[in-house]
Design a protein around this motif. Structure first.
Motif, PDB file in Angstrom:
ATOM      1  N   GLY A  35     -29.590  12.218  21.529  1.00 47.64           N
ATOM      2  CA  GLY A  35     -29.058  13.577  21.550  1.00 47.64           C
ATOM      3  C   GLY A  35     -30.028  14.629  21.063  1.00 47.64           C
ATOM      4  N   ILE A  36     -31.084  14.226  20.403  1.00 50.90           N
ATOM      5  CA  ILE A  36     -32.067  15.185  19.873  1.00 50.90           C
ATOM      6  C   ILE A  36     -33.368  15.104  20.651  1.00 50.90           C
ATOM      7  N   ASP A  37     -33.866  13.900  20.866  1.00 49.54           N
ATOM      8  CA  ASP A  37     -35.158  13.709  21.528  1.00 49.54           C
ATOM      9  C   ASP A  37     -35.009  13.637  23.044  1.00 49.54           C
ATOM     10  N   ASN A  38     -36.143  13.865  23.727  1.00 47.40           N
ATOM     11  CA  ASN A  38     -36.216  13.721  25.180  1.00 47.40           C
ATOM     12  C   ASN A  38     -37.458  12.895  25.519  1.00 47.40           C
ATOM     13  N   ARG A  39     -37.739  12.726  26.808  1.00 48.87           N
ATOM     14  CA  ARG A  39     -38.878  11.891  27.213  1.00 48.87           C
ATOM     15  C   ARG A  39     -40.198  12.369  26.621  1.00 48.87           C
ATOM     16  N   THR A  40     -40.403  13.666  26.629  1.00 46.46           N
ATOM     17  CA  THR A  40     -41.662  14.220  26.119  1.00 46.46           C
ATOM     18  C   THR A  40     -41.829  13.942  24.636  1.00 46.46           C
ATOM     19  N   SER A  41     -40.761  14.148  23.857  1.00 45.03           N
ATOM     20  CA  SER A  41     -40.872  13.925  22.412  1.00 45.03           C
ATOM     21  C   SER A  41     -40.995  12.438  22.077  1.00 45.03           C
ATOM     22  N   VAL A  42     -40.341  11.567  22.858  1.00 43.28           N
ATOM     23  CA  VAL A  42     -40.470  10.125  22.621  1.00 43.28           C
ATOM     24  C   VAL A  42     -41.890   9.675  22.917  1.00 43.28           C
ATOM     25  N   GLU A  43     -42.460  10.162  24.023  1.00 44.57           N
ATOM     26  CA  GLU A  43     -43.833   9.793  24.351  1.00 44.57           C
ATOM     27  C   GLU A  43     -44.815  10.346  23.316  1.00 44.57           C
ATOM     28  N   ALA A  44     -44.546  11.533  22.792  1.00 44.50           N
ATOM     29  CA  ALA A  44     -45.416  12.098  21.760  1.00 44.50           C
ATOM     30  C   ALA A  44     -45.305  11.313  20.455  1.00 44.50           C
ATOM     31  N   THR A  45     -44.121  10.775  20.159  1.00 44.55           N
ATOM     32  CA  THR A  45     -43.905  10.055  18.908  1.00 44.55           C
ATOM     33  C   THR A  45     -44.361   8.605  19.000  1.00 44.55           C
ATOM     34  N   LEU A  46     -43.914   7.894  20.032  1.00 44.95           N
ATOM     35  CA  LEU A  46     -44.174   6.460  20.139  1.00 44.95           C
ATOM     36  C   LEU A  46     -45.318   6.098  21.071  1.00 44.95           C
ATOM     37  N   GLY A  47     -45.725   7.027  21.910  1.00 45.77           N
ATOM     38  CA  GLY A  47     -46.756   6.724  22.900  1.00 45.77           C
ATOM     39  C   GLY A  47     -46.124   6.230  24.183  1.00 45.77           C
ATOM     40  N   ARG A  48     -46.960   5.812  25.121  1.00 41.98           N
ATOM     41  CA  ARG A  48     -46.457   5.324  26.399  1.00 41.98           C
ATOM     42  C   ARG A  48     -45.753   3.989  26.195  1.00 41.98           C
ATOM     43  N   PRO A  49     -44.674   3.734  26.939  1.00 44.36           N
ATOM     44  CA  PRO A  49     -43.940   2.478  26.758  1.00 44.36           C
ATOM     45  C   PRO A  49     -44.717   1.281  27.305  1.00 44.36           C
ATOM     46  N   THR A  50     -44.325   0.089  26.837  1.00 41.25           N
ATOM     47  CA  THR A  50     -44.907  -1.143  27.359  1.00 41.25           C
ATOM     48  C   THR A  50     -44.570  -1.267  28.838  1.00 41.25           C
ATOM     49  N   PHE A  51     -43.311  -1.009  29.195  1.00 40.85           N
ATOM     50  CA  PHE A  51     -42.907  -0.921  30.589  1.00 40.85           C
ATOM     51  C   PHE A  51     -41.623  -0.119  30.683  1.00 40.85           C
ATOM     52  N   ALA A  52     -41.309   0.340  31.888  1.00 43.32           N
ATOM     53  CA  ALA A  52     -40.113   1.150  32.126  1.00 43.32           C
ATOM     54  C   ALA A  52     -39.251   0.460  33.171  1.00 43.32           C
ATOM     55  N   SER A  53     -37.944   0.716  33.104  1.00 43.73           N
ATOM     56  CA  SER A  53     -37.028   0.098  34.070  1.00 43.73           C
ATOM     57  C   SER A  53     -37.309   0.644  35.462  1.00 43.73           C
ATOM     58  N   GLN A  54     -37.106  -0.197  36.448  1.00 39.11           N
ATOM     59  CA  GLN A  54     -37.312   0.199  37.830  1.00 39.11           C
ATOM     60  C   GLN A  54     -35.991   0.487  38.528  1.00 39.11           C
ATOM     61  N   PHE A  55     -34.905  -0.075  38.003  1.00 44.18           N
ATOM     62  CA  PHE A  55     -33.587   0.083  38.608  1.00 44.18           C
ATOM     63  C   PHE A  55     -32.599   0.491  37.524  1.00 44.18           C
ATOM     64  N   GLY A  56     -31.490   1.073  37.946  1.00 47.27           N
ATOM     65  CA  GLY A  56     -30.455   1.458  36.983  1.00 47.27           C
ATOM     66  C   GLY A  56     -30.852   2.701  36.204  1.00 47.27           C
ATOM     67  N   GLU A  57     -30.245   2.830  35.030  1.00 50.03           N
ATOM     68  CA  GLU A  57     -30.547   4.014  34.223  1.00 50.03           C
ATOM     69  C   GLU A  57     -31.968   3.944  33.702  1.00 50.03           C
ATOM     70  N   PRO A  58     -32.642   5.109  33.588  1.00 51.82           N
ATOM     71  CA  PRO A  58     -34.031   5.114  33.125  1.00 51.82           C
ATOM     72  C   PRO A  58     -34.115   4.631  31.671  1.00 51.82           C
ATOM     73  N   THR A  59     -34.899   3.576  31.449  1.00 49.84           N
ATOM     74  CA  THR A  59     -35.066   3.004  30.119  1.00 49.84           C
ATOM     75  C   THR A  59     -36.529   2.672  29.906  1.00 49.84           C
ATOM     76  N   TRP A  60     -37.029   3.031  28.723  1.00 50.25           N
ATOM     77  CA  TRP A  60     -38.386   2.670  28.333  1.00 50.25           C
ATOM     78  C   TRP A  60     -38.298   1.537  27.327  1.00 50.25           C
ATOM     79  N   TYR A  61     -39.190   0.550  27.450  1.00 56.29           N
ATOM     80  CA  TYR A  61     -39.206  -0.600  26.563  1.00 56.29           C
ATOM     81  C   TYR A  61     -40.526  -0.646  25.804  1.00 56.29           C
ATOM     82  N   TYR A  62     -40.427  -0.806  24.500  1.00 57.24           N
ATOM     83  CA  TYR A  62     -41.581  -0.993  23.629  1.00 57.24           C
ATOM     84  C   TYR A  62     -41.480  -2.407  23.067  1.00 57.24           C
ATOM     85  N   VAL A  63     -42.392  -3.288  23.477  1.00 53.82           N
ATOM     86  CA  VAL A  63     -42.318  -4.706  23.125  1.00 53.82           C
ATOM     87  C   VAL A  63     -43.444  -5.043  22.155  1.00 53.82           C
TER      88      VAL A  63
END
Length: 154
Positions: A42-70
């Protein structure tokens, strides 16, 4: 002379101990607890998550957009297979506007352990013996209707 043998023996024991130590290896995302806790739905968005955590390990290809950090920490003893010591997956889900909907963490309890069957991949079809594989095509090359050999009437 005895002193030289003691030094050589000491070096040999040290080399043996160093050679038999376990190997710890880190793979994937390097977890920083403070940064992981800072991602708020509710507070963060894609830009702020990428600025905080960096690029994800991988992202979902189907369904709701989800970033995974493994992140995975393995340990391997001499002449052994690597064993997972710690495993963490942070799944950050977004809505259509790109805002964070949820940030869920899972651990090693979600890791699937697979056991291959006898180092072979089962396939469809028939099982043939070595001799059938070796001599199976005799008489097949150039057979009528197979298009490669001479057929009667040509």
């Amino acid at each position: 002379m005895v002193r030289t043998y003691r030094k050589a023996a000491l070096l040999g024991v040290l080399a043996l101990v160093a050679g038999c130590s376990s190997i710890t290896e880190h793979r994937g995302y390097i977890v920083d607890e403070a940064l992981l806790q800072s991602v708020q739905p509710g507070i963060d968005n894609r830009t702020s998550v990428e600025a905080t955590l960096g690029r994800p390990t991988f992202a979902s290809q189907f369904g709701e957009p989800t970033w995974y950090y493994v992140s995975s920490m393995t340990q391997q003893k001499p002449f052994g297979r690597p064993q997972i010591e710690r495993h963490t997956v942070l799944a950050v889900s977004f809505d259509a506007a790109g805002n964070v909907v949820s940030a869920e963490r899972t651990g090693v309890d979600q890791v699937a352990r697979i056991n291959p069957e006898n180092d072979e991949t089962p396939t469809l079809g028939r099982n043939r013996s070595f001799l059938e594989d070796l001599f199976g095509n005799i008489g097949q090359v150039g057979a009528p209707g197979m298009g490669g050999g001479a057929t009667p009437g040509q």
